[in-house]
Motif scaffolding. Structure first.
Motif, PDB file in Angstrom:
ATOM      1  N   ASP A  55       0.834  -1.201   0.000  1.00  9.04           N
ATOM      2  CA  ASP A  55       0.000   0.000   0.000  1.00  9.04           C
ATOM      3  C   ASP A  55       0.868   1.250   0.000  1.00  9.04           C
ATOM      4  N   ARG A  58      -3.297   4.227   2.518  1.00  7.71           N
ATOM      5  CA  ARG A  58      -4.282   3.284   3.033  1.00  7.71           C
ATOM      6  C   ARG A  58      -5.595   3.975   3.380  1.00  7.71           C
ATOM      7  N   GLU A  59      -6.677   3.221   3.230  1.00  7.60           N
ATOM      8  CA  GLU A  59      -7.983   3.689   3.689  1.00  7.60           C
ATOM      9  C   GLU A  59      -7.895   4.053   5.171  1.00  7.60           C
ATOM     10  N   GLY A  60      -8.438   5.207   5.536  1.00 12.09           N
ATOM     11  CA  GLY A  60      -8.379   5.686   6.913  1.00 12.09           C
ATOM     12  C   GLY A  60      -7.231   6.624   7.192  1.00 12.09           C
ATOM     13  N   ARG A  76      -6.127   1.869  -7.496  1.00 12.46           N
ATOM     14  CA  ARG A  76      -6.980   2.397  -6.435  1.00 12.46           C
ATOM     15  C   ARG A  76      -7.992   1.294  -6.127  1.00 12.46           C
ATOM     16  N   LYS A  78     -10.678  -0.883  -2.972  1.00 13.68           N
ATOM     17  CA  LYS A  78     -11.375  -0.913  -1.697  1.00 13.68           C
ATOM     18  C   LYS A  78     -11.677  -2.373  -1.362  1.00 13.68           C
ATOM     19  N   ASP A  98      -4.212  10.438  -5.165  1.00 15.70           N
ATOM     20  CA  ASP A  98      -4.885  10.967  -3.967  1.00 15.70           C
ATOM     21  C   ASP A  98      -4.906  12.492  -3.958  1.00 15.70           C
ATOM     22  N   SER A 101      -7.014  14.386  -1.539  1.00 17.47           N
ATOM     23  CA  SER A 101      -6.655  14.549  -0.125  1.00 17.47           C
ATOM     24  C   SER A 101      -6.346  15.997   0.229  1.00 17.47           C
ATOM     25  N   MET A 107      -8.801   9.310   3.849  1.00 19.58           N
ATOM     26  CA  MET A 107      -8.866   8.447   2.675  1.00 19.58           C
ATOM     27  C   MET A 107      -9.974   7.418   2.853  1.00 19.58           C
ATOM     28  N   ASP A 108     -10.855   7.308   1.845  1.00 13.40           N
ATOM     29  CA  ASP A 108     -11.940   6.332   1.912  1.00 13.40           C
ATOM     30  C   ASP A 108     -11.664   5.102   1.056  1.00 13.40           C
ATOM     31  N   HIS A 109     -10.428   4.979   0.576  1.00 13.84           N
ATOM     32  CA  HIS A 109      -9.991   3.821  -0.200  1.00 13.84           C
ATOM     33  C   HIS A 109      -8.473   3.769  -0.105  1.00 13.84           C
ATOM     34  N   SER A 110      -7.874   2.755  -0.696  1.00 17.11           N
ATOM     35  CA  SER A 110      -6.419   2.579  -0.647  1.00 17.11           C
ATOM     36  C   SER A 110      -5.827   2.654  -2.048  1.00 17.11           C
TER      37      SER A 110
END
Length: 257
Positions: A55, A58-60, A76, A78, A98, A101, A107-110
């Motif tokens: 990654d 990362r998501e989060g 990209r 999820k 991203d 951002s 982030m809502d996905h990776s």
């Protein structure tokens, strides 16, 4: 694990050639002045290397930097709670997966590397200073974001309405033009290091279906795909098979053949 980190020194015009990918990408979708091109090259960047499957974001995460793909290939994606994966985009050198951002804090996905990949990280503060000093670049990044959304819409149409042959042929057509846009498709050949499982996760197809479609495209003389290297043998027929219309990529400058 990140393998190594490199920080570029003070701004100057003699930049490594991979740093020109961002300039080339934006020039494929809009016009840039000489000053804007130099300002992009002079952005402070910290470069990190990633292995396949690692990654990048990362998501989060709550990034304070934007990621720019310099070399390699990324996706990209999820994950669902049970581990099923949906790939929502592939990213070539020159892409900033991203960029959102800057305005969306979490982030809502990776974003992951799909081969050994170098990514540069540009502080949000530097991006804001850049777009404040060069309003033309603000519009360029906004246009890039809108085109990213257009690609999402086209992928949604693919998953919802195209058959398997159209989905895969359409993806190959899209990636050729995107690699051309950053001068990485000599003789209509480009490196796309994805497995059949990756294609299935992107296009909503089974491994068996992907395998069958690729065999058909090879047998019909439209493509070769060997060791991650894709070559387009008949561009006109491939577009016809895909029902491909490149309008959604909004490349205002013709891509190099």
């Amino acid at each position: 694990m990140q393998q190594h980190t490199t920080s570029y020194g003070p701004p100057h015009s003699d930049r490594p050639p991979e740093r020109h990918r961002l300039v080339r990408k934006l020039q494929s979708i809009t016009d840039l002045t000489a000053e804007e091109r130099q300002a992009l090259l002079d952005l402070p960047m910290t470069v990190r290397s990633y292995a396949r499957g690692e990654d990048i974001v990362r998501e989060g995460d709550t990034p304070s930097e934007c990621c720019l793909v310099l070399e390699g290939f990324a996706c990209r994606y999820k994950l669902l709670p049970d581990g099923r994966r949906q790939i929502m985009a592939f990213h070539t050198p020159g892409d900033m997966p991203d960029l959102q951002s800057l305005h969306i804090g979490v982030m809502d996905h990776s974003v992951a590397a799909m081969m050994p990949t170098q990514a540069a990280f540009i502080p949000h503060t530097s991006m804001r200073d850049l777009t404040h000093a060069y309003p033309g670049l603000l519009h360029a990044f906004w246009r890039d974001t809108l085109i990213d959304a257009a690609i999402f819409r086209e992928w949604l149409i693919g998953v919802g309405r195209r058959d398997g042959h159209e989905r895969i042929a359409h993806l190959i057509c899209e990636m050729l033009l995107r690699f051309r846009g950053v001068d990485l498709a000599p003789n209509d050949t480009f490196k796309m290091p994805v497995t059949q499982a990756d294609i299935g996760d992107a296009l909503g197809l089974s491994h068996v279906h992907v395998n069958r479609v690729l065999q058909d495209l090879r047998r019909d003389g439209l493509i070769t795909w060997t060791n991650s290297v894709v070559s387009i043998l008949d561009w006109e027929k491939l577009q016809k098979r895909a029902l491909f219309d490149a309008t959604y990529l909004h490349q205002v400058h013709e891509a190099a053949a």
